[in-house]
Design a protein around this motif. Sequence first.
Motif, short mmCIF file in Angstrom:
data_model
loop_
_atom_site.label_atom_id
_atom_site.label_comp_id
_atom_site.label_asym_id
_atom_site.label_seq_id
_atom_site.Cartn_x
_atom_site.Cartn_y
_atom_site.Cartn_z
N GLN A 176 0.85 -1.19 0.00
CA GLN A 176 0.00 0.00 0.00
C GLN A 176 0.88 1.24 0.00
O GLN A 176 1.77 1.37 0.84
N ILE A 177 0.65 2.14 -0.96
CA ILE A 177 1.49 3.33 -1.04
C ILE A 177 1.01 4.41 -0.08
O ILE A 177 -0.14 4.43 0.34
N ALA A 178 1.91 5.32 0.24
CA ALA A 178 1.60 6.39 1.19
C ALA A 178 0.90 7.57 0.53
O ALA A 178 0.20 8.33 1.20
N TYR A 179 1.06 7.73 -0.77
CA TYR A 179 0.53 8.91 -1.44
C TYR A 179 -1.00 8.88 -1.50
O TYR A 179 -1.59 7.89 -1.90
N ALA A 180 -1.61 10.00 -1.14
CA ALA A 180 -3.06 10.10 -1.23
C ALA A 180 -3.52 10.17 -2.67
O ALA A 180 -4.63 9.73 -3.01
N VAL A 181 -2.69 10.73 -3.54
CA VAL A 181 -2.98 10.79 -4.98
C VAL A 181 -1.97 9.88 -5.67
O VAL A 181 -0.83 10.27 -5.90
N PRO A 182 -2.36 8.66 -6.01
CA PRO A 182 -1.40 7.68 -6.55
C PRO A 182 -0.62 8.17 -7.76
O PRO A 182 0.57 7.86 -7.90
N ALA A 183 -1.24 8.93 -8.65
CA ALA A 183 -0.58 9.37 -9.88
C ALA A 183 0.64 10.23 -9.60
O ALA A 183 1.49 10.40 -10.48
N ARG A 184 0.76 10.76 -8.39
CA ARG A 184 1.91 11.61 -8.06
C ARG A 184 3.14 10.80 -7.67
O ARG A 184 4.23 11.36 -7.54
N LEU A 185 2.99 9.51 -7.47
CA LEU A 185 4.13 8.64 -7.20
C LEU A 185 4.57 8.03 -8.53
O LEU A 185 3.80 7.33 -9.19
N GLY A 186 5.79 8.33 -8.94
CA GLY A 186 6.29 7.82 -10.21
C GLY A 186 6.13 6.31 -10.32
O GLY A 186 6.36 5.59 -9.35
N VAL A 187 5.76 5.85 -11.52
CA VAL A 187 5.50 4.42 -11.68
C VAL A 187 6.75 3.60 -11.45
O VAL A 187 6.68 2.45 -11.00
N ASP A 188 7.93 4.16 -11.72
CA ASP A 188 9.17 3.42 -11.45
C ASP A 188 9.37 3.21 -9.95
O ASP A 188 9.79 2.13 -9.52
N ARG A 189 9.03 4.22 -9.15
CA ARG A 189 9.12 4.06 -7.70
C ARG A 189 8.09 3.05 -7.21
O ARG A 189 8.38 2.21 -6.35
#
Length: 249
Positions: free
Chosen positions: A88-101
Amino acid sequence: MSAWLFDLGNTRLKFARGKVASDIGEVGSLDHHAGADFSELPDEVRGDIAWVSAVASPAVRAALLAVLGPRFARISFARTLPRCGGMQIAYAVPARLGVDRFLSLLAARSAGDAVLVCGVGTALTLDLLDASGLHRGGRIAPSPTLMRESLHARARQLPLDGGTYAEFADDTIDALASGCEGAALALIQRSRDEAARLLGAMPRLWLHGGGAPALQARIHDAESKPRLVLEGLARYAALGDASSPDLAR
């Protein structure tokens, strides 16, 4: 089904056959630049489906699509999801986390341990994943290479590359290498220390990206993971994300 994996970064394309993280074929790579046409992609790179992780510019992405389109029946671009594969990612807006990360974290989830994932490319990225699969957040900074490029752009007399690392250098070119690498090393160490405080134990450190080997030589317990994005992409493909945008031919 014949599948290939593609990791399109800001300066390099990596590719490999297969869609199982433990069974990725030999990794090939091509450097690219503005206006790249990827004409040197080997002819054998073709099949039923291409899984693509892309962080490069739209123009470079379009150039890759132009080459892959005639070679594959289906092209699927990975996208960052809020939850995937027990992570589960920490970002509230998933698109802001680079897909490579995102894919690197997905690959790290397979370790079953807390991992600090460090990518060293154009940027230096750090992401902390705890043992339960929760992404605790991360950092983004210039990589040593980008630091050197930025200094050279502002002060042409400062060499763009070269130099030998020293704790206290006695020459400008060595001082540049030492300062830029040292800044990255310090950020990594602070992140590890803070991660250990947060989690109660020191996480594993995984390094990947073109600039990783230079830093790894100075971190005795860092683990080299040069195929990490491709491994995460293979896991993403194996999970069968039916909602990822496809280009059917």
